[in-house]
Design an enzyme around this catalytic site. Structure first.
Site, mmCIF file in Angstrom:
data_model
loop_
_atom_site.group_PDB
_atom_site.id
_atom_site.type_symbol
_atom_site.label_atom_id
_atom_site.label_comp_id
_atom_site.label_asym_id
_atom_site.label_seq_id
_atom_site.Cartn_x
_atom_site.Cartn_y
_atom_site.Cartn_z
ATOM 1 C CG ASP A 1 -30.485 -25.639 4.642
ATOM 2 O OD1 ASP A 1 -31.538 -25.171 4.148
ATOM 3 O OD2 ASP A 1 -30.022 -25.242 5.741
ATOM 4 C CG ASP B 1 -29.340 -22.731 1.997
ATOM 5 O OD1 ASP B 1 -29.279 -21.492 2.106
ATOM 6 O OD2 ASP B 1 -30.412 -23.360 1.938
ATOM 7 C CE LYS C 1 -31.224 -19.608 1.195
ATOM 8 N NZ LYS C 1 -31.589 -20.036 2.563
ATOM 9 C CD GLU D 1 -31.943 -20.789 7.687
ATOM 10 O OE1 GLU D 1 -32.307 -20.851 8.885
ATOM 11 O OE2 GLU D 1 -32.224 -21.662 6.843
ATOM 12 C CD GLU E 1 -38.730 -20.253 4.585
ATOM 13 O OE1 GLU E 1 -37.490 -20.186 4.464
ATOM 14 O OE2 GLU E 1 -39.349 -21.324 4.723
HETATM 15 O O1 KIV Z 1 -33.294 -24.371 1.750
HETATM 16 C C1 KIV Z 1 -34.115 -23.811 1.032
HETATM 17 O O2 KIV Z 1 -34.692 -24.403 0.104
HETATM 18 C C2 KIV Z 1 -34.440 -22.420 1.297
HETATM 19 C C3 KIV Z 1 -35.668 -21.874 0.641
HETATM 20 C C4 KIV Z 1 -36.837 -22.247 1.460
HETATM 21 C C5 KIV Z 1 -35.571 -20.411 0.418
HETATM 22 O O3 KIV Z 1 -33.777 -21.777 2.044
#
Ligand code: KIV
Length: 259
Positions: A42, A81, A110, A112, A177
């Site tokens: 994202d 994401d 993914k 968070e 991260e």
């Molecule tokens: O959105 C993204 O590009 C990420 C990376 C920073 C791992 O989550």
């Protein structure tokens, strides 16, 4: 590539080379260069759309960019994401993850933070999950700035405990991260699942960067943990190949790109 290949790479010690991509042209270039994993991150909200943060990115935008990427890649493993507030309850998370997988052809989603109930629910629906700890860009309004996380003992202990809980909840991959390299090494050694770092030192099982950062073509300032691979390359393909080589040979990240 499948999750089994990524697990085998962790066991054998071969580093996982990953980059973000948001469109077909970059996805094809990454795939041809032999990248192991593509993340449709994202971060596209910032580097493609020019927004202040990743918070405004929508699920429909993630589906669109995921389709662009999966259409063009042949071999690389694709993680997509779940954007801000698209996984606020297990039911909402499952509905949105299903869209990313069915319409966007994501192989894994993914999310968070230590959202253990969400991870457990998704995994029970056969949705593979990549967790993300450390600096959480979707929480930027709470964090107040993009800073290194886990420098103090309490916060480092919390990140380690969350990582273990996420693995127990069924996460198949973990992205760390912007945390100290010593903490990332400890987490990587304790977990069975592959751990991929961004600003987390050389001892993770793999590395990821935002492609616009590693080509230094972003609208934002390149983060300290990234490196400009286009500077010494003849073209973008050569820059990507050099990044893959340096990750595999553990020449990237250096201490200069770590905390
Ligand atoms: O959105 C993204 O590009 C990420 C990376 C920073 C791992 O989550």
């Amino acid at each position: 590539m499948s999750i089994l290949d990524l697990q085998a790479m962790k066991r054998s010690g071969e580093k996982i080379a990953s980059l973000t991509a948001y469109d077909a042209s970059f996805a094809a270039m990454l795939d041809q260069a032999g990248i192991d994993l593509i993340l449709v991150g994202d971060s596209l909200g910032m580097v493609v759309q020019g927004k202040e943060s990743t918070v405004p990115v929508t699920i429909d935008e993630m589906i669109y960019h995921s389709q662009c990427v999966t259409r063009a890649r042949d071999k690389a493993f694709v993680v997509v994401d779940l954007p801000f507030m698209s996984y606020s309850t297990p039911k909402i998370a499952a509905e949105n993850a299903a869209k990313l997988m069915q319409q966007g052809l994501a192989q894994m989603v993914k999310l968070e933070g230590a959202k253990l109930d969400i991870v457990t629910f998704l995994v029970a629906q056969s949705i593979p999950v990549c967790a993300h700890l450390g600096l959480l860009p979707q929480s930027i309004n709470q964090l107040g700035g993009y800073r290194v996380q886990g420098r103090e003992k309490n916060s480092a202990d919390k990140i380690l405990a969350d990582a273990i809980s996420l693995e127990q909840a069924g996460a198949s991959l973990l992205i760390l991260e912007c945390i100290p390299a010593t903490l990332a090494k400890k987490i990587t050694n304790q977990l069975q699942i592959p751990v991929i770092g961004i600003g987390a030192g050389v001892d993770c099982d793999g590395q990821i960067l935002v492609i616009y950062d590693m080509l230094d073509i972003g609208v934002n300032r390149r983060p300290r943990f990234s490196k400009n691979y286009l500077k010494e390359a003849a073209d973008i393909s050569e820059a990507i190949s050099q990044y893959i080589t340096e990750v595999k040979q553990q020449q990237f990240p250096t201490p200069d790109h770590s905390y």
